[in-house]
Design a protein around this motif. Sequence first.
Motif, PDB file in Angstrom:
ATOM      1  N   PHE A  98      21.241  51.915  -5.137  1.00 31.12           N
ATOM      2  CA  PHE A  98      19.904  52.239  -5.658  1.00 31.12           C
ATOM      3  C   PHE A  98      19.025  52.826  -4.552  1.00 31.12           C
ATOM      4  N   ASN A  99      19.018  52.155  -3.390  1.00 30.41           N
ATOM      5  CA  ASN A  99      18.200  52.636  -2.263  1.00 30.41           C
ATOM      6  C   ASN A  99      18.646  54.016  -1.788  1.00 30.41           C
ATOM      7  N   LEU A 100      19.954  54.191  -1.697  1.00 28.06           N
ATOM      8  CA  LEU A 100      20.489  55.481  -1.241  1.00 28.06           C
ATOM      9  C   LEU A 100      20.083  56.601  -2.200  1.00 28.06           C
ATOM     10  N   GLU A 131      23.274  56.156   9.555  1.00 32.44           N
ATOM     11  CA  GLU A 131      24.007  54.887   9.695  1.00 32.44           C
ATOM     12  C   GLU A 131      24.516  54.375   8.361  1.00 32.44           C
ATOM     13  N   ARG A 132      24.682  55.274   7.398  1.00 29.93           N
ATOM     14  CA  ARG A 132      25.077  54.850   6.048  1.00 29.93           C
ATOM     15  C   ARG A 132      26.375  54.075   6.014  1.00 29.93           C
ATOM     16  N   ARG A 133      27.377  54.565   6.744  1.00 30.81           N
ATOM     17  CA  ARG A 133      28.682  53.887   6.694  1.00 30.81           C
ATOM     18  C   ARG A 133      28.608  52.527   7.396  1.00 30.81           C
ATOM     19  N   THR A 156      34.981  52.351  -0.582  1.00 24.87           N
ATOM     20  CA  THR A 156      33.570  52.198  -0.953  1.00 24.87           C
ATOM     21  C   THR A 156      32.785  53.480  -0.659  1.00 24.87           C
ATOM     22  N   THR A 157      33.147  54.133   0.442  1.00 20.39           N
ATOM     23  CA  THR A 157      32.501  55.420   0.753  1.00 20.39           C
ATOM     24  C   THR A 157      32.799  56.444  -0.340  1.00 20.39           C
ATOM     25  N   ASP A 158      34.076  56.537  -0.745  1.00 22.66           N
ATOM     26  CA  ASP A 158      34.447  57.474  -1.812  1.00 22.66           C
ATOM     27  C   ASP A 158      33.739  57.144  -3.126  1.00 22.66           C
ATOM     28  N   ALA A 159      33.547  55.850  -3.386  1.00 21.58           N
ATOM     29  CA  ALA A 159      33.055  55.424  -4.700  1.00 21.58           C
ATOM     30  C   ALA A 159      31.534  55.376  -4.803  1.00 21.58           C
ATOM     31  N   ILE A 160      30.851  55.191  -3.667  1.00 23.51           N
ATOM     32  CA  ILE A 160      29.387  55.038  -3.712  1.00 23.51           C
ATOM     33  C   ILE A 160      28.664  56.148  -2.940  1.00 23.51           C
ATOM     34  N   ILE A 161      28.961  56.261  -1.640  1.00 18.53           N
ATOM     35  CA  ILE A 161      28.213  57.238  -0.833  1.00 18.53           C
ATOM     36  C   ILE A 161      28.497  58.670  -1.298  1.00 18.53           C
ATOM     37  N   ALA A 162      29.796  58.978  -1.495  1.00 16.49           N
ATOM     38  CA  ALA A 162      30.171  60.357  -1.832  1.00 16.49           C
ATOM     39  C   ALA A 162      29.502  60.852  -3.121  1.00 16.49           C
TER      40      ALA A 162
ATOM     41  N   ALA B 162      33.469  64.770  -6.197  1.00 12.63           N
ATOM     42  CA  ALA B 162      32.457  64.294  -5.233  1.00 12.63           C
ATOM     43  C   ALA B 162      33.070  63.872  -3.898  1.00 12.63           C
ATOM     44  N   PRO B 163      34.115  63.017  -3.899  1.00 15.72           N
ATOM     45  CA  PRO B 163      34.655  62.621  -2.590  1.00 15.72           C
ATOM     46  C   PRO B 163      35.222  63.801  -1.792  1.00 15.72           C
TER      47      PRO B 163
END
Lengths: 190, 190
Positions: A98-100, A131-133, A156-162, B162-163
Motif C-alpha cells: 500500500f505504501n509503495l 532501499e525497497r528490497r 516477493t520482489t517479483d510479486a510485489i515490487i515489480a 511486470a517482473p
Amino acid sequence: MPASTSSSPHTGSRPGGRSARVRADVHRAVRELLADEAGEPPTIPVVAARAGVHPTTVYRRWGSVGELLADVTGSRFSGGFVVPDTGDLRGDLERYAFNLAKDLGDPDSLALIRATIGVAGAQGAAACLGERRQQLDAILEREEARGGRPPTLDHTTDAIIAPVYFRAVFTHLPLSPDWTRTLVARLLAD
Amino acid sequence: MPASTSSSPHTGSRPGGRSARVRADVHRAVRELLADEAGEPPTIPVVAARAGVHPTTVYRRWGSVGELLADVTGSRFSGGFVVPDTGDLRGDLERYAFNLAKDLGDPDSLALIRATIGVAGAQGAAACLGERRQQLDAILEREEARGGRPPTLDHTTDAIIAPVYFRAVFTHLPLSPDWTRTLVARLLAD
C-alpha cells in the motif's frame, strides 16, 4: 551522505552549513523543474539558475545531469519509508505494498523516476529502487524470526515490487489498495 | 503506420518512397546514437546530422525528441513478435516469457526503453509496451477456446510482463530462462 529524513522532502531545511544548503537548493530545483514540466530532463544551467547557484558549482559537485538526478532520486527513495510491523506477514506485506503504491502513485515521484531512468543508466535505476528490497527483506526476516516460512526475497520482489513499479511507470492502470491487497493474496496463496 | 516487420530492425530497407526512407534513416540514427552512448537522449540536430536529413524535416514530422523516441520505440516493440502456439497454455506462456526476456535483455532495446521513458511521458510508456498485452491476451483466449480456464490478463500481466520489465529496467538481476520458467510455474500453480 545525508538523506531526506521526511517523506515530504519538498519542505524543511537541512543542517550542515553551506554545502548541505547548496545540495538542498539544487535538489529542490530539480524536483520543482520536473514537477513543472514533465518531458525532457532539465539541463544543469537551468537547474543552477533555479537554485540560485553558479552552474560551475553544480558541474563540479555532480558532473552530469545523470549523476545529479540519481542523487536526487536516491535521497527521495531512501529513508523516510517506515517498515511496517503489524505483527504478521500478511499485514506487513499489505501495508508495505500500500505504501509503495501510494509513493509511486504521486505524479512528482513518477516524473523523477522517469527522468532518472532516462539519463542516469544503471546508477539511476538503483536510485529509483532506493532501499525497497532491503525493507522487504526486513519484513521477511522478521517472519522467519517468528518461526514462519516466508517466500524468498526474489519471489516477493517479483510479486510485489515489480508489478507496482511496472504499473506506475508503464501503464495507466490504477495503483489501488484493492489491487495491492490482491498482489499479497496471490503471493501468500502459493 | 508502417511497422518493423523483422525482429532485427537494424537492417533492411523499407518500401514506400522518400517519406518512408526518411523515417527509416531517422529511426536508424536514433537507435545507433543510443547504442553508441547510453546516457542523455540525443537532440534533434544530432539525430538529423546522423540520418543525413535537414533538422527542419525532423522537427516538422515528429515535433520533439519525445515524440520521435516514442515512434522509434513503438515500431521496435510492435510487430515482429510471433505469438507462440505450442498447443498448451504452459508451453505458450513459457515461450512468451522467454522471448520477452530475450528481447528486453538486449542492451540496445533497453537503452531505447530507458531513453523513451525519460523524455516521452505516457505516450513513451505505451510505446515501450507495444503489443505485449494484446499478444498475451491472444494466448489466454486460445486457452479459453480449448476449454481451459486461464488466469485473467491483469493477473498474467502482473505475473509475467511486470517482473520482466522491472528486472530489465531497474535491476542487474539476470533475465534467465530458469527464472522466466519459474514465473510461469508460480502463475499456473495458483
